[in-house]
Design a protein around this motif. Sequence first.
Motif, PDB file in Angstrom:
ATOM      1  N   PRO A   1      52.083 -24.371  20.292  1.00  0.00           N
ATOM      2  CA  PRO A   1      50.874 -24.312  21.074  1.00  0.00           C
ATOM      3  C   PRO A   1      51.168 -23.059  22.284  1.00  0.00           C
ATOM      4  O   PRO A   1      51.932 -23.039  22.825  1.00  0.00           O
ATOM      5  N   GLY A   2      49.981 -22.226  22.414  1.00  0.00           N
ATOM      6  CA  GLY A   2      49.877 -21.342  23.172  1.00  0.00           C
ATOM      7  C   GLY A   2      50.259 -19.665  22.897  1.00  0.00           C
ATOM      8  O   GLY A   2      49.930 -18.819  23.512  1.00  0.00           O
ATOM      9  N   VAL A   3      51.045 -19.857  21.964  1.00  0.00           N
ATOM     10  CA  VAL A   3      51.522 -18.779  20.944  1.00  0.00           C
ATOM     11  C   VAL A   3      50.058 -18.159  20.393  1.00  0.00           C
ATOM     12  O   VAL A   3      49.577 -18.755  19.546  1.00  0.00           O
ATOM     13  N   GLN A   4      49.940 -16.894  20.528  1.00  0.00           N
ATOM     14  CA  GLN A   4      48.597 -16.320  19.660  1.00  0.00           C
ATOM     15  C   GLN A   4      48.960 -15.212  18.829  1.00  0.00           C
ATOM     16  O   GLN A   4      48.167 -14.409  18.560  1.00  0.00           O
ATOM     17  N   THR A   5      50.308 -14.859  18.137  1.00  0.00           N
ATOM     18  CA  THR A   5      50.589 -13.996  17.472  1.00  0.00           C
ATOM     19  C   THR A   5      51.732 -14.194  16.922  1.00  0.00           C
ATOM     20  O   THR A   5      52.541 -15.252  17.244  1.00  0.00           O
ATOM     21  N   TYR A   6      52.019 -13.578  15.630  1.00  0.00           N
ATOM     22  CA  TYR A   6      52.937 -13.757  14.613  1.00  0.00           C
ATOM     23  C   TYR A   6      53.114 -12.463  14.077  1.00  0.00           C
ATOM     24  O   TYR A   6      52.010 -11.935  13.335  1.00  0.00           O
ATOM     25  N   THR A   7      54.453 -12.147  13.519  1.00  0.00           N
ATOM     26  CA  THR A   7      54.638 -11.152  12.957  1.00  0.00           C
ATOM     27  C   THR A   7      55.316 -11.271  11.689  1.00  0.00           C
ATOM     28  O   THR A   7      56.345 -11.950  11.560  1.00  0.00           O
ATOM     29  N   ASP A   8      54.721 -10.906  10.358  1.00  0.00           N
ATOM     30  CA  ASP A   8      55.157 -11.043   9.050  1.00  0.00           C
ATOM     31  C   ASP A   8      56.103  -9.971   8.642  1.00  0.00           C
ATOM     32  O   ASP A   8      55.608  -8.739   8.284  1.00  0.00           O
ATOM     33  N   TYR A   9      57.494 -10.090   8.916  1.00  0.00           N
ATOM     34  CA  TYR A   9      58.448  -9.094   8.355  1.00  0.00           C
ATOM     35  C   TYR A   9      58.605  -8.836   7.114  1.00  0.00           C
ATOM     36  O   TYR A   9      59.287  -8.039   6.722  1.00  0.00           O
ATOM     37  N   ASP A  10      57.835  -9.852   6.369  1.00  0.00           N
ATOM     38  CA  ASP A  10      58.035  -9.513   4.846  1.00  0.00           C
ATOM     39  C   ASP A  10      57.166  -8.683   4.345  1.00  0.00           C
ATOM     40  O   ASP A  10      57.250  -8.208   3.223  1.00  0.00           O
ATOM     41  N   CYS A  11      56.159  -8.295   5.225  1.00  0.00           N
ATOM     42  CA  CYS A  11      55.053  -7.322   4.569  1.00  0.00           C
ATOM     43  C   CYS A  11      54.838  -6.204   5.734  1.00  0.00           C
ATOM     44  O   CYS A  11      54.803  -6.534   6.852  1.00  0.00           O
ATOM     45  N   THR A  12      54.325  -4.945   5.224  1.00  0.00           N
ATOM     46  CA  THR A  12      53.978  -3.737   6.298  1.00  0.00           C
ATOM     47  C   THR A  12      52.430  -3.594   6.186  1.00  0.00           C
ATOM     48  O   THR A  12      52.101  -3.700   4.808  1.00  0.00           O
ATOM     49  N   LEU A  13      51.916  -2.975   7.094  1.00  0.00           N
ATOM     50  CA  LEU A  13      50.656  -2.848   7.018  1.00  0.00           C
ATOM     51  C   LEU A  13      50.176  -1.473   6.282  1.00  0.00           C
ATOM     52  O   LEU A  13      51.014  -0.565   6.578  1.00  0.00           O
ATOM     53  N   ASN A  14      49.069  -1.300   5.746  1.00  0.00           N
ATOM     54  CA  ASN A  14      48.555  -0.317   4.825  1.00  0.00           C
ATOM     55  C   ASN A  14      47.076  -0.197   5.215  1.00  0.00           C
ATOM     56  O   ASN A  14      46.502  -0.925   5.843  1.00  0.00           O
TER      57      ASN A  14
ATOM     58  N   TRP B   1      45.460 -14.531  17.073  1.00  0.00           N
ATOM     59  CA  TRP B   1      44.106 -15.478  16.833  1.00  0.00           C
ATOM     60  C   TRP B   1      44.077 -16.087  18.261  1.00  0.00           C
ATOM     61  O   TRP B   1      44.682 -15.653  19.226  1.00  0.00           O
ATOM     62  N   ASN B   2      42.982 -16.695  18.467  1.00  0.00           N
ATOM     63  CA  ASN B   2      42.635 -17.373  19.767  1.00  0.00           C
ATOM     64  C   ASN B   2      43.385 -18.636  19.690  1.00  0.00           C
ATOM     65  O   ASN B   2      43.341 -19.488  18.667  1.00  0.00           O
ATOM     66  N   ASP B   3      43.699 -19.120  20.858  1.00  0.00           N
ATOM     67  CA  ASP B   3      44.266 -20.470  21.023  1.00  0.00           C
ATOM     68  C   ASP B   3      43.474 -21.616  20.883  1.00  0.00           C
ATOM     69  O   ASP B   3      42.226 -21.660  21.441  1.00  0.00           O
ATOM     70  N   ASN B   4      43.858 -22.766  20.094  1.00  0.00           N
ATOM     71  CA  ASN B   4      43.015 -23.955  20.128  1.00  0.00           C
ATOM     72  C   ASN B   4      43.761 -24.904  21.165  1.00  0.00           C
ATOM     73  O   ASN B   4      44.934 -25.230  20.857  1.00  0.00           O
ATOM     74  N   PRO B   5      43.329 -25.134  22.311  1.00  0.00           N
ATOM     75  CA  PRO B   5      43.837 -26.179  23.254  1.00  0.00           C
ATOM     76  C   PRO B   5      44.439 -27.524  22.750  1.00  0.00           C
ATOM     77  O   PRO B   5      45.340 -28.080  23.283  1.00  0.00           O
ATOM     78  N   ASN B   6      43.671 -27.796  21.651  1.00  0.00           N
ATOM     79  CA  ASN B   6      44.374 -29.386  20.940  1.00  0.00           C
ATOM     80  C   ASN B   6      45.248 -29.129  20.118  1.00  0.00           C
ATOM     81  O   ASN B   6      45.901 -30.125  19.425  1.00  0.00           O
TER      82      ASN B   6
ATOM     83  N   TYR C   1      45.990 -14.301   5.049  1.00  0.00           N
ATOM     84  CA  TYR C   1      46.611 -15.185   6.008  1.00  0.00           C
ATOM     85  C   TYR C   1      45.706 -16.142   6.447  1.00  0.00           C
ATOM     86  O   TYR C   1      44.491 -16.079   6.628  1.00  0.00           O
ATOM     87  N   ASP C   2      46.234 -17.319   6.671  1.00  0.00           N
ATOM     88  CA  ASP C   2      45.632 -18.608   7.225  1.00  0.00           C
ATOM     89  C   ASP C   2      46.682 -19.024   8.298  1.00  0.00           C
ATOM     90  O   ASP C   2      47.416 -19.445   8.340  1.00  0.00           O
ATOM     91  N   VAL C   3      45.695 -19.089   9.744  1.00  0.00           N
ATOM     92  CA  VAL C   3      46.685 -19.487  10.856  1.00  0.00           C
ATOM     93  C   VAL C   3      45.859 -20.990  10.813  1.00  0.00           C
ATOM     94  O   VAL C   3      44.806 -21.209  11.200  1.00  0.00           O
ATOM     95  N   ARG C   4      46.661 -21.892  10.508  1.00  0.00           N
ATOM     96  CA  ARG C   4      46.250 -23.363  10.500  1.00  0.00           C
ATOM     97  C   ARG C   4      46.784 -24.376  11.524  1.00  0.00           C
ATOM     98  O   ARG C   4      47.986 -24.508  11.721  1.00  0.00           O
ATOM     99  N   GLY C   5      46.081 -24.735  12.412  1.00  0.00           N
ATOM    100  CA  GLY C   5      46.133 -25.496  13.277  1.00  0.00           C
ATOM    101  C   GLY C   5      46.606 -26.879  12.884  1.00  0.00           C
ATOM    102  O   GLY C   5      45.879 -27.319  12.036  1.00  0.00           O
ATOM    103  N   TYR C   6      47.558 -27.462  13.472  1.00  0.00           N
ATOM    104  CA  TYR C   6      47.997 -28.897  13.400  1.00  0.00           C
ATOM    105  C   TYR C   6      47.892 -29.697  14.436  1.00  0.00           C
ATOM    106  O   TYR C   6      48.038 -29.196  15.552  1.00  0.00           O
TER     107      TYR C   6
ATOM    108  N   LEU D   1      41.169 -30.839  13.449  1.00  0.00           N
ATOM    109  CA  LEU D   1      41.074 -29.861  14.344  1.00  0.00           C
ATOM    110  C   LEU D   1      39.990 -28.833  13.582  1.00  0.00           C
ATOM    111  O   LEU D   1      39.817 -28.886  12.557  1.00  0.00           O
ATOM    112  N   SER D   2      39.179 -28.393  14.739  1.00  0.00           N
ATOM    113  CA  SER D   2      37.970 -27.736  14.180  1.00  0.00           C
ATOM    114  C   SER D   2      38.320 -26.371  14.086  1.00  0.00           C
ATOM    115  O   SER D   2      40.083 -25.998  14.320  1.00  0.00           O
ATOM    116  N   GLY D   3      37.752 -25.320  13.800  1.00  0.00           N
ATOM    117  CA  GLY D   3      38.341 -23.914  13.366  1.00  0.00           C
ATOM    118  C   GLY D   3      38.243 -23.137  14.683  1.00  0.00           C
ATOM    119  O   GLY D   3      38.713 -21.791  14.523  1.00  0.00           O
ATOM    120  N   LEU D   4      38.252 -23.784  15.901  1.00  0.00           N
ATOM    121  CA  LEU D   4      38.505 -22.824  17.090  1.00  0.00           C
ATOM    122  C   LEU D   4      39.871 -22.461  17.027  1.00  0.00           C
ATOM    123  O   LEU D   4      40.914 -22.965  16.857  1.00  0.00           O
TER     124      LEU D   4
END
Length: 537
Positions: A392-405, A360-365, A415-420, A339-342
């Motif tokens: 696929p089609g989901v474009q968000t994920y919440t990490d409840y292990d960490c809070t934003l500062n 992130w943006n969705d990769n249709p593949n 974080y790495d959103v790694r398409g498979y 998969l490309s980085g799209l």
Amino acid sequence: MKKFFFIFVCSLLLLIVSPTKTEALVWELGFKIYHITEGDSIAESYAIKVYKLNTTTRVFNLYRSGYSKISFTGFGNSYLNGGADIADSNQPSPTFDPLEAGGKYLIMIGERFYIIEYSGSGAYGDITFNYNTGTEDFTYSKSSGCGYNVSGPTVWSPYNITLKNDFGSDRATATGSIQFNGEVINNVGINGVTLTRDYHSFPHTATAINNQVIDGYKRVWRKWNDDDTSLSRSLSSAEDYNLTAIFAKELNTNFNTNVPGGYITIGGSNYPCPTSSYLKFYGDSSYTVYAPNQFSSNFYYTFSQWKKDGSYYSSSSTINFSNLTSHLGNYTAEYTYQLSGLGESVSFGTVIGDPIEINWNDNPNATNYQIWRKNRNGGGWTTPVHIGTVNPGVQTYTDYDCTLNVWKQGIEIEYDVRGYYSGNNSYQDPLWSAVYGEMYKLSENTTDKLPLTYNIENYPNPFNPETIIKYSIPQTGLVEVRVYDSIGKEITTLINKYQEEGNYEVYFNGKGLTSGIYIITLRSGKTFLSKKILLLK
């Protein structure tokens, strides 16, 4: 001493155009060949041949032949047309039939030749030749305004014209055609054919024949052996010629790739694959074929190997061809792909103190997305951990292990959103995006007492908009905790990773959702649990 003397008379009746009469042009030739004995002219019988030049083939063809007469009876002395004659209205019993007016003629009397040719202007008239074979004196006279030129006597001056075809790697056996003065000569190969032509027949024209198909191969014109690239050659001067028409052997090629819309590179130019419908190689040239890495349909393709006719050929992306003698087989450049980085344009939520939201943006593949995390620990980075997987089609994920500062406050987290892609079990290359926050411990094992059964619940319930989901797993395994709406549509995946047996908690924020009933689920091994929760705003 016996003397031989002959006189040749040529007269041509002029086409007369007048208000009252039109007469056709007719050649008349007369010959008087004799010797003088004691002052008397004694007629001799000599072989006479008339050749006419074919203006297309440039060959002197035998046109008329006969023998001079041995009687001068009935021949007037004014034109000296005795011995032999080509018919006119005045001379009975001619030796020859009439000749056509115009053109170029070669007259052979014994071993001597005379050339008669109309100059293109002037009248047609009589020409008288006098030749004393004893003294070898030669004279001739023409009537006033006669437009014919006379030359001779001369000898036959033959020149050899050798024509050859060089058809490439199989030149030793391949034969084809070549044109000479518009006529096609067949079965001409590297050994050639030799034609003999008289001095007076020049000029000639030799023409190579392009695109001949011989033994299953097209032969494409290159040049003559003296580097002249013109198909037709004018042989203007009277001399010997040795000409070879050189051709390249055209070879069919077929290059392909397993890349949709893929291409190969030859000599710096790209050629779409497959190439079999248009690309040709030639036996007199060398070629470098390169299979570059390329991008297609949101996949990166990396060269792996060349195959020829289905079998392994080379692991080098560059292959060279030279001294080719036959059609090429089927060459396929095979690629691995991922998969490309799209879709990796990662951004984060902005509410300080909330669990870190990754977008992130969705990769249709993509078959799904894996979420990976690492953080700075002292001077280095922790080992990346897989913290969740979404569809696929989901474009968000919440990490409840960490809070934003705020930026550069707290610890640096990446974080790495790694398409498979399941089609070939490939992943996108890691691409890490940084944010700052605090590690949030809710999902850590909350008690040392190991559970005996699976369980899932939340507190508070109803909630607005936050709740803590508690779950227990008595066995180590892959754990999935998800939230769905009342009609079964997935809202988010909270947990999707291997965990040891224990009791856990995970934070869920329903901000942005409407009030209503939602369902939380726990799946681990063969166990599946669900529970309704109520969001009230």
